[in-house]
Design an enzyme around this catalytic site. Sequence first.
Site, PDB file in Angstrom:
ATOM      1  N   HIS A  17      -0.198   7.342  -2.214  1.00 32.87           N
ATOM      2  CA  HIS A  17      -1.669   7.397  -2.243  1.00 32.87           C
ATOM      3  C   HIS A  17      -2.148   8.570  -3.100  1.00 32.87           C
ATOM      4  CE1 HIS A  17      -1.430   5.483   1.997  1.00 32.87           C
ATOM      5  NE2 HIS A  17      -1.949   4.559   1.217  1.00 32.87           N
ATOM      6  N   LYS A  41      -6.939  -1.697  15.337  1.00 33.02           N
ATOM      7  CA  LYS A  41      -5.539  -1.685  14.879  1.00 33.02           C
ATOM      8  C   LYS A  41      -4.736  -0.556  15.505  1.00 33.02           C
ATOM      9  CE  LYS A  41      -4.997  -3.983  10.441  1.00 33.02           C
ATOM     10  NZ  LYS A  41      -4.739  -3.763   9.012  1.00 33.02           N
ATOM     11  N   ARG A  90       1.933  -1.811  -5.929  1.00 30.73           N
ATOM     12  CA  ARG A  90       3.356  -1.490  -5.816  1.00 30.73           C
ATOM     13  C   ARG A  90       4.239  -2.597  -6.366  1.00 30.73           C
ATOM     14  NH1 ARG A  90       2.320   0.479   0.211  1.00 30.73           N
ATOM     15  NH2 ARG A  90       0.818  -1.166  -0.128  1.00 30.73           N
ATOM     16  N   SER A 127       2.521   3.307   4.314  1.00 31.98           N
ATOM     17  CA  SER A 127       2.253   4.096   5.520  1.00 31.98           C
ATOM     18  C   SER A 127       2.978   3.499   6.715  1.00 31.98           C
ATOM     19  CB  SER A 127       0.750   4.119   5.813  1.00 31.98           C
ATOM     20  OG  SER A 127       0.063   4.724   4.766  1.00 31.98           O
TER      21      SER A 127
HETATM   22  P1  ADP Z   1      -0.479   1.088   3.066  1.00 27.93           P
HETATM   23  O1  ADP Z   1      -0.234  -0.250   2.403  1.00 27.93           O
HETATM   24  O2  ADP Z   1       0.546   2.115   2.693  1.00 27.93           O
HETATM   25  O3  ADP Z   1      -0.785   1.032   4.528  1.00 27.93           O
HETATM   26  P2  ADP Z   1      -3.290   1.492   2.470  1.00 27.93           P
HETATM   27  O4  ADP Z   1      -3.821   0.295   3.114  1.00 27.93           O
HETATM   28  O5  ADP Z   1      -3.764   2.796   2.984  1.00 27.93           O
HETATM   29  O6  ADP Z   1      -1.733   1.636   2.381  1.00 27.93           O
HETATM   30  O7  ADP Z   1      -3.495   1.377   0.904  1.00 27.93           O
HETATM   31  C1  ADP Z   1      -4.527   1.905   0.163  1.00 27.93           C
HETATM   32  C2  ADP Z   1      -4.272   1.679  -1.306  1.00 27.93           C
HETATM   33  O8  ADP Z   1      -3.174   2.490  -1.721  1.00 27.93           O
HETATM   34  C3  ADP Z   1      -3.891   0.250  -1.699  1.00 27.93           C
HETATM   35  O9  ADP Z   1      -4.458  -0.019  -2.952  1.00 27.93           O
HETATM   36  C4  ADP Z   1      -2.394   0.296  -1.804  1.00 27.93           C
HETATM   37  O10 ADP Z   1      -1.902  -0.687  -2.668  1.00 27.93           O
HETATM   38  C5  ADP Z   1      -2.217   1.683  -2.388  1.00 27.93           C
HETATM   39  N1  ADP Z   1      -0.914   2.245  -2.128  1.00 27.93           N
HETATM   40  C6  ADP Z   1      -0.340   2.482  -0.933  1.00 27.93           C
HETATM   41  N2  ADP Z   1       0.893   3.006  -1.086  1.00 27.93           N
HETATM   42  C7  ADP Z   1       1.097   3.093  -2.431  1.00 27.93           C
HETATM   43  C8  ADP Z   1       2.184   3.527  -3.256  1.00 27.93           C
HETATM   44  N3  ADP Z   1       3.314   3.954  -2.705  1.00 27.93           N
HETATM   45  N4  ADP Z   1       2.034   3.461  -4.604  1.00 27.93           N
HETATM   46  C9  ADP Z   1       0.895   2.994  -5.143  1.00 27.93           C
HETATM   47  N5  ADP Z   1      -0.161   2.565  -4.426  1.00 27.93           N
HETATM   48  C10 ADP Z   1      -0.066   2.608  -3.096  1.00 27.93           C
END
Ligand code: ADP
Length: 156
Positions: A17, A41, A90, A127
């Site tokens: 992130h 959630k 990703r 996460s």
């Molecule tokens: P997660 O999928 O880890 O629970 P979130 O819902 O908080 O994450 O994701 C928020 C944004 O961050 C999304 O656009 C997700 O694709 C991106 N994101 C999460 N982890 C990564 C990563 N390791 N590399 C690039 N983008 C990421």
Amino acid sequence: MTSALCPGSFDPPTLGHVDIIERCAAVFDRVLVGIVENPSKAPLFAASERQALLEDVFREFPTVEVATFQGLLVDFAGSQSVDVVVKGLRGVGDFEYELQMAQMNHELSGMDTMFIATNPAYSYLSSSLVKEVARLGGDVQKMLPANVYAALKERM
Ligand code: ADP
């Protein structure tokens, strides 16, 4: 002035992130990190805790703000006058879901979504997986900002 919204659950924020938000801050004049409040959630960290962690990570980035929101992303984006939503990708799993979301959001409000390709060093990070590994006693220190790692250790 162009502004971007980086939305997500950030439960907890990972280095994946952080990388996306930093790269976004290098392109846009203002970056708003929008934390989705989703109490149903049962998150590990309350939205206010996630906000405090991210504010701490980005305290030296004057153009990065952190806020929480409920409800539709496009309503929040509109209320904050952002120009575009930015998401990290990703792999193909993210792509299929994010494409659908981006098209739905555009249909709802005309808001565009732009994508930043993950840094390959972080492409395996999510996460939920970090939480699962930490719960089972795995070492996740290298995957998280230092303050997040400390908070996660305490919470576990
Ligand atoms: P997660 O999928 O880890 O629970 P979130 O819902 O908080 O994450 O994701 C928020 C944004 O961050 C999304 O656009 C997700 O694709 C991106 N994101 C999460 N982890 C990564 C990563 N390791 N590399 C690039 N983008 C990421």
